[in-house]
Design a protein around this motif. Structure first.
Motif, PDB file in Angstrom:
ATOM      1  N   VAL A  11      -1.553 -11.468  -2.366  1.00  0.00           N
ATOM      2  CA  VAL A  11      -0.276 -11.140  -2.990  1.00  0.00           C
ATOM      3  C   VAL A  11      -0.036 -12.028  -4.208  1.00  0.00           C
ATOM      4  O   VAL A  11       0.400 -11.555  -5.273  1.00  0.00           O
ATOM      5  N   GLY A  12      -0.312 -13.337  -4.069  1.00  0.00           N
ATOM      6  CA  GLY A  12      -0.106 -14.257  -5.177  1.00  0.00           C
ATOM      7  C   GLY A  12      -0.950 -13.912  -6.390  1.00  0.00           C
ATOM      8  O   GLY A  12      -0.465 -13.962  -7.533  1.00  0.00           O
ATOM      9  N   LEU A  13      -2.193 -13.538  -6.167  1.00  0.00           N
ATOM     10  CA  LEU A  13      -3.075 -13.194  -7.288  1.00  0.00           C
ATOM     11  C   LEU A  13      -2.650 -11.883  -7.944  1.00  0.00           C
ATOM     12  O   LEU A  13      -2.766 -11.723  -9.170  1.00  0.00           O
ATOM     13  N   ILE A  14      -2.168 -10.932  -7.152  1.00  0.00           N
ATOM     14  CA  ILE A  14      -1.655  -9.681  -7.734  1.00  0.00           C
ATOM     15  C   ILE A  14      -0.478  -9.971  -8.649  1.00  0.00           C
ATOM     16  O   ILE A  14      -0.397  -9.482  -9.784  1.00  0.00           O
ATOM     17  N   LEU A  15       0.468 -10.776  -8.153  1.00  0.00           N
ATOM     18  CA  LEU A  15       1.657 -11.091  -8.946  1.00  0.00           C
ATOM     19  C   LEU A  15       1.316 -11.928 -10.173  1.00  0.00           C
ATOM     20  O   LEU A  15       1.912 -11.753 -11.244  1.00  0.00           O
ATOM     21  N   LEU A  17      -9.623  -5.946   0.593  1.00  0.00           N
ATOM     22  CA  LEU A  17      -8.899  -4.678   0.662  1.00  0.00           C
ATOM     23  C   LEU A  17      -7.770  -4.632  -0.359  1.00  0.00           C
ATOM     24  O   LEU A  17      -7.517  -3.586  -0.988  1.00  0.00           O
ATOM     25  N   LEU A  18      -7.085  -5.757  -0.560  1.00  0.00           N
ATOM     26  CA  LEU A  18      -5.949  -5.784  -1.470  1.00  0.00           C
ATOM     27  C   LEU A  18      -6.369  -5.786  -2.937  1.00  0.00           C
ATOM     28  O   LEU A  18      -5.701  -5.182  -3.777  1.00  0.00           O
ATOM     29  N   LEU A  19      -7.488  -6.444  -3.260  1.00  0.00           N
ATOM     30  CA  LEU A  19      -7.803  -6.747  -4.652  1.00  0.00           C
ATOM     31  C   LEU A  19      -9.007  -6.007  -5.208  1.00  0.00           C
ATOM     32  O   LEU A  19      -9.217  -6.033  -6.425  1.00  0.00           O
ATOM     33  N   ALA A  20      -9.807  -5.382  -4.362  1.00  0.00           N
ATOM     34  CA  ALA A  20     -11.030  -4.736  -4.864  1.00  0.00           C
ATOM     35  C   ALA A  20     -10.683  -3.632  -5.861  1.00  0.00           C
ATOM     36  O   ALA A  20      -9.860  -2.757  -5.569  1.00  0.00           O
ATOM     37  N   PRO A  21     -11.278  -3.661  -7.058  1.00  0.00           N
ATOM     38  CA  PRO A  21     -11.014  -2.598  -8.039  1.00  0.00           C
ATOM     39  C   PRO A  21     -11.510  -1.251  -7.534  1.00  0.00           C
ATOM     40  O   PRO A  21     -12.342  -1.174  -6.618  1.00  0.00           O
ATOM     41  N   ALA A  22     -11.000  -0.193  -8.116  1.00  0.00           N
ATOM     42  CA  ALA A  22     -11.423   1.159  -7.743  1.00  0.00           C
ATOM     43  C   ALA A  22     -12.926   1.298  -7.966  1.00  0.00           C
ATOM     44  O   ALA A  22     -13.456   0.924  -9.009  1.00  0.00           O
ATOM     45  N   GLY A  23     -13.617   1.804  -6.960  1.00  0.00           N
ATOM     46  CA  GLY A  23     -15.059   2.001  -7.048  1.00  0.00           C
ATOM     47  C   GLY A  23     -15.876   0.789  -6.667  1.00  0.00           C
ATOM     48  O   GLY A  23     -17.106   0.871  -6.647  1.00  0.00           O
ATOM     49  N   THR A  24     -15.216  -0.335  -6.366  1.00  0.00           N
ATOM     50  CA  THR A  24     -15.922  -1.551  -5.965  1.00  0.00           C
ATOM     51  C   THR A  24     -15.735  -1.783  -4.476  1.00  0.00           C
ATOM     52  O   THR A  24     -14.609  -1.749  -3.982  1.00  0.00           O
ATOM     53  N   GLN A  25     -16.833  -1.994  -3.776  1.00  0.00           N
ATOM     54  CA  GLN A  25     -16.771  -2.268  -2.350  1.00  0.00           C
ATOM     55  C   GLN A  25     -17.555  -3.531  -2.031  1.00  0.00           C
ATOM     56  O   GLN A  25     -18.583  -3.804  -2.637  1.00  0.00           O
ATOM     57  N   THR A  26     -17.027  -4.287  -1.089  1.00  0.00           N
ATOM     58  CA  THR A  26     -17.758  -5.403  -0.510  1.00  0.00           C
ATOM     59  C   THR A  26     -18.248  -4.980   0.872  1.00  0.00           C
ATOM     60  O   THR A  26     -17.973  -3.876   1.329  1.00  0.00           O
ATOM     61  N   ILE A  27     -18.957  -5.877   1.544  1.00  0.00           N
ATOM     62  CA  ILE A  27     -19.455  -5.556   2.879  1.00  0.00           C
ATOM     63  C   ILE A  27     -18.303  -5.220   3.819  1.00  0.00           C
ATOM     64  O   ILE A  27     -18.333  -4.214   4.531  1.00  0.00           O
ATOM     65  N   SER A  28     -17.264  -6.050   3.814  1.00  0.00           N
ATOM     66  CA  SER A  28     -16.145  -5.828   4.730  1.00  0.00           C
ATOM     67  C   SER A  28     -15.406  -4.543   4.410  1.00  0.00           C
ATOM     68  O   SER A  28     -15.023  -3.789   5.319  1.00  0.00           O
ATOM     69  N   ALA A  88       0.803  -1.219   0.000  1.00  0.00           N
ATOM     70  CA  ALA A  88       0.000   0.000   0.000  1.00  0.00           C
ATOM     71  C   ALA A  88       0.838   1.273   0.000  1.00  0.00           C
ATOM     72  O   ALA A  88       0.434   2.290  -0.570  1.00  0.00           O
ATOM     73  N   ASP A  89       2.013   1.231   0.671  1.00  0.00           N
ATOM     74  CA  ASP A  89       2.850   2.432   0.779  1.00  0.00           C
ATOM     75  C   ASP A  89       3.790   2.546  -0.413  1.00  0.00           C
ATOM     76  O   ASP A  89       4.287   1.555  -0.930  1.00  0.00           O
ATOM     77  N   TRP A  90       4.000   3.779  -0.824  1.00  0.00           N
ATOM     78  CA  TRP A  90       4.907   4.031  -1.945  1.00  0.00           C
ATOM     79  C   TRP A  90       6.333   4.195  -1.426  1.00  0.00           C
ATOM     80  O   TRP A  90       6.537   4.843  -0.415  1.00  0.00           O
ATOM     81  N   PRO A  91       7.348   3.606  -2.078  1.00  0.00           N
ATOM     82  CA  PRO A  91       7.267   2.768  -3.282  1.00  0.00           C
ATOM     83  C   PRO A  91       6.821   1.338  -2.935  1.00  0.00           C
ATOM     84  O   PRO A  91       7.197   0.800  -1.892  1.00  0.00           O
ATOM     85  N   ILE A  92       6.027   0.756  -3.806  1.00  0.00           N
ATOM     86  CA  ILE A  92       5.513  -0.592  -3.581  1.00  0.00           C
ATOM     87  C   ILE A  92       6.663  -1.600  -3.648  1.00  0.00           C
ATOM     88  O   ILE A  92       7.482  -1.573  -4.571  1.00  0.00           O
ATOM     89  N   ASP A  93       6.727  -2.461  -2.674  1.00  0.00           N
ATOM     90  CA  ASP A  93       7.800  -3.451  -2.564  1.00  0.00           C
ATOM     91  C   ASP A  93       7.214  -4.851  -2.774  1.00  0.00           C
ATOM     92  O   ASP A  93       6.861  -5.548  -1.825  1.00  0.00           O
ATOM     93  N   LEU A  94       7.134  -5.267  -4.036  1.00  0.00           N
ATOM     94  CA  LEU A  94       6.542  -6.565  -4.345  1.00  0.00           C
ATOM     95  C   LEU A  94       7.409  -7.710  -3.836  1.00  0.00           C
ATOM     96  O   LEU A  94       6.888  -8.706  -3.313  1.00  0.00           O
ATOM     97  N   SER A  95       8.711  -7.586  -3.982  1.00  0.00           N
ATOM     98  CA  SER A  95       9.595  -8.661  -3.528  1.00  0.00           C
ATOM     99  C   SER A  95       9.555  -8.799  -2.012  1.00  0.00           C
ATOM    100  O   SER A  95       9.538  -9.908  -1.472  1.00  0.00           O
ATOM    101  N   LEU A 133       8.366 -12.125  -0.003  1.00  0.00           N
ATOM    102  CA  LEU A 133       9.190 -12.820   0.974  1.00  0.00           C
ATOM    103  C   LEU A 133       8.482 -12.942   2.318  1.00  0.00           C
ATOM    104  O   LEU A 133       8.520 -13.997   2.958  1.00  0.00           O
ATOM    105  N   LEU A 134       7.844 -11.866   2.758  1.00  0.00           N
ATOM    106  CA  LEU A 134       7.097 -11.933   4.011  1.00  0.00           C
ATOM    107  C   LEU A 134       5.933 -12.912   3.894  1.00  0.00           C
ATOM    108  O   LEU A 134       5.586 -13.591   4.870  1.00  0.00           O
ATOM    109  N   SER A 135       5.330 -12.991   2.713  1.00  0.00           N
ATOM    110  CA  SER A 135       4.245 -13.956   2.498  1.00  0.00           C
ATOM    111  C   SER A 135       4.756 -15.381   2.629  1.00  0.00           C
ATOM    112  O   SER A 135       4.118 -16.235   3.262  1.00  0.00           O
ATOM    113  N   LEU A 136       5.909 -15.662   2.027  1.00  0.00           N
ATOM    114  CA  LEU A 136       6.492 -17.001   2.157  1.00  0.00           C
ATOM    115  C   LEU A 136       6.849 -17.309   3.605  1.00  0.00           C
ATOM    116  O   LEU A 136       6.683 -18.446   4.069  1.00  0.00           O
TER     117      LEU A 136
END
Length: 550
Positions: free
Chosen positions: A402-406, A497-508, A235-242, A246-249
């Motif tokens: 994270v996996g689906l984003i990558l 929170l991670l994957l919802a497209p802009a303008g799309t909201q779920t209940i949570s 979420a914070d810039w710059p985005i650190d995908l790696s 690693l934290l996900s693993l």
């Protein structure tokens, strides 16, 4: 459709839902420029992560919170489960229903409810004058909040194990001169260990993968967790995908270590009942311990159910928080706004309902095929198929996100579900696939292969036997698992929170954003509606399961 086509379809679904997201996490963790289409700088993120000063705090916070919640859940769920399973507890089914409510309440909703109740000038302070704000915003407070939300997994594991195995062996021990305590310690408790270990493992896994509670309470208490650190890197810039990969693993490694430890401690011990199904409790009478037992259940229900639910409902019905608890401050305005066409709540509700319905259908069909191929058809590589279908149970939601984003944010795909509602559907299906696989697999094991084999002898193809014999017999378990998937999908937060497209909201997402924007009343009104829908669906699932066991 031939059997080979079903195998190919099932394997393809598992690869898309489970294997590919995890593979892309590994690739991004090893090759920091992988998202740019380059393999340069291999393994350099490992050194960067090792030098990260927050790594130790995140790992200690995750392990400490997970172990604390697992231990707290055992201390609370074990005695309650033993009482429920061994004795004739008055109003037993009512207590079971009450213990379901914390499980159906998303942990982040419970945390927000406790904040409103215990903060300075909160509901508890207004009614009693007590101020427990310091306790809430501490590591102990986070563990207590999550324990009160998660302990039902231990309670139901223990109580159902005792109801299934009965007290025959303990009674034999009593006949041969053992005291009640000695029979429990040497016979009943060892038989409970697999169920207790499974419940504690599930509590540990649910705790370390939780995002909402640490995000709501952790910043003010100094507790840092891997889930929050992963979200910040994305979420914070710059985005650190790696770094996020690693934290996900690392988080997956922690979860799998818990599974390994459970297997080492318990081994392959299992409880086998005569009927293979839980029985009605024929336990001993509590006699003089009836009142103390009921008081224990009542106090637990008060802390785990009544207080947070009261805080949630009270907030939903109060016009303003500053107005306090007074007769002229109650209103139905927040509920009216939910169903107003001008607001976003109706869209969020319809989005969550459609995604939950789609998830239930896809996971139900996939789970049926996986369980049938593994249990009934006994494929050569069935163990691999079974492991792949159950792997999401050890994958925290943030890791799946994270996996689906990558995976789907790559330029080489001719089309991609990324930045659409389809990516949310994929995440829900991945996370919730183990539910139907386990429920249907259990039902198939109880059926055995005799009926299908008889159909094959009389000329039926495997697919005909599946459609006309197997499916009708396992349909109650299938439908029950699909209803549970539906209920859990309604409350999913972190992947939304991670994957919802802009303008799309779920209940949570809607509830979370309302709190961020200060519209607490409307957020809690939505949470109340979601909790009611989830409870009704879970009751329906339980009713179907009970009828299927008769």
């Amino acid at each position: 459709m031939k059997l080979r086509a079903i195998v190919i379809l099932t394997v393809s679904l598992l690869i898309i839902l489970v294997a590919l997201p995890l593979l892309f996490i590994v690739l991004q963790a090893v090759f920091p420029a992988f998202s740019e289409g380059s393999l340069r700088g291999a393994f350099t993120p490992f050194l960067t992560l090792w030098r990260d000063p927050q790594l130790g705090a995140s790992l200690r916070g995750t392990l400490g919170l997970g172990l604390g919640v697992a231990l707290g859940s055992a201390l609370l769920g074990l005695p309650l489960g033993v009482i429920r399973g061994l004795f004739n507890l008055p109003a037993a089914r009512l207590w079971d229903l009450l213990m379901l409510i914390p499980f159906l309440t998303p942990p982040y909703i419970a945390a927000l409810s406790w904040i409103l109740a215990l903060q300075p000038n909160g509901y508890l302070a207004q009614l009693t004058g007590f101020d427990l704000n310091k306790l809430l915003f501490s590591a102990t407070g986070i563990i207590l909040v999550m324990t009160l939300n998660i302990f039902p997994v231990v309670y139901f594991a223990v109580s159902r194990s005792l109801l299934a195995s009965g007290q025959r062996l303990a009674t034999i021990g009593r006949v041969h001169g053992a005291s009640a305590w000695r029979a429990f310690w040497h016979i009943t408790l060892p038989m409970l260990l697999p169920a207790l270990a499974a419940g504690m493992l599930l509590a540990f896994t649910m705790a370390i993968e939780e995002y909402g509670v640490p995000a709501a309470l952790g910043s003010r208490s100094g507790v840092v967790m891997l889930t929050v650190s992963i979200e910040k890197k994305l979420a914070d810039w710059p985005i650190d995908l790696s770094g996020a990969s690693l934290l996900s693993l690392l988080l997956v490694l922690v979860a799998l270590s818990g599974w390994w430890l459970q297997r080492r401690l318990v081994g392959n011990k299992e409880i086998t009942s005569i009927t293979g199904k839980p029985m009605e409790n024929q336990g001993a009478h509590l006699a003089g311990w009836t009142i103390p037992a009921l008081l224990v259940f009542a106090v637990t229900a008060l802390l785990a159910v009544a207080l947070p639910m009261s805080s949630m409902l009270l907030t939903a019905f109060l016009s303003t928080l500053s107005g306090g608890i007074s007769g002229d401050n109650f209103t139905l305005r927040h509920f009216a706004l939910l169903f107003s066409q001008q607001g976003e709540a109706l869209q969020a509700l319809s989005t969550s309902l459609s995604l939950a319905f789609g998830s239930a259908l896809i996971t139900g069909a996939s789970g049926l095929l996986c369980a049938w191929l593994v249990v009934a058809r006994r494929l050569r590589y069935g163990a691999l198929l079974d492991g792949l279908s159950l792997l999401p149970a050890a994958l925290p939601g943030v890791v799946v996100g994270v996996g689906l984003i990558l995976l789907w944010n790559q330029s080489f795909w001719p089309f991609t579900p990324y930045n659409s509602k389809a990516i949310l559907l994929l995440s829900y299906c991945c996370l919730l696939l183990p539910w139907p696989v386990r429920y249907i697999g259990s039902a198939l094991r109880q059926l055995g292969n005799n009926l299908e084999s008889a159909a094959r002898v009389h000329g039926a193809s495997p697919l005909t036997a599946l459609r006309l014999i197997v499916l009708p017999l396992v349909f109650p378990s299938l439908l029950a698992s699909m209803l549970m998937v539906f209920a859990v999908a309604l409350r999913e937060l972190v992947t939304s929170l991670l994957l919802a497209p802009a303008g799309t909201q779920t209940i949570s997402v809607f509830v979370w954003r309302q709190f961020e924007q200060g519209s607490v009343g409307q957020g809690m009104a939505m949470a109340s509606v979601a909790a009611l829908v989830g409870l009704l669906l879970m009751l329906l699932a339980l009713g179907i399961m009970q009828r299927s066991q008769r």
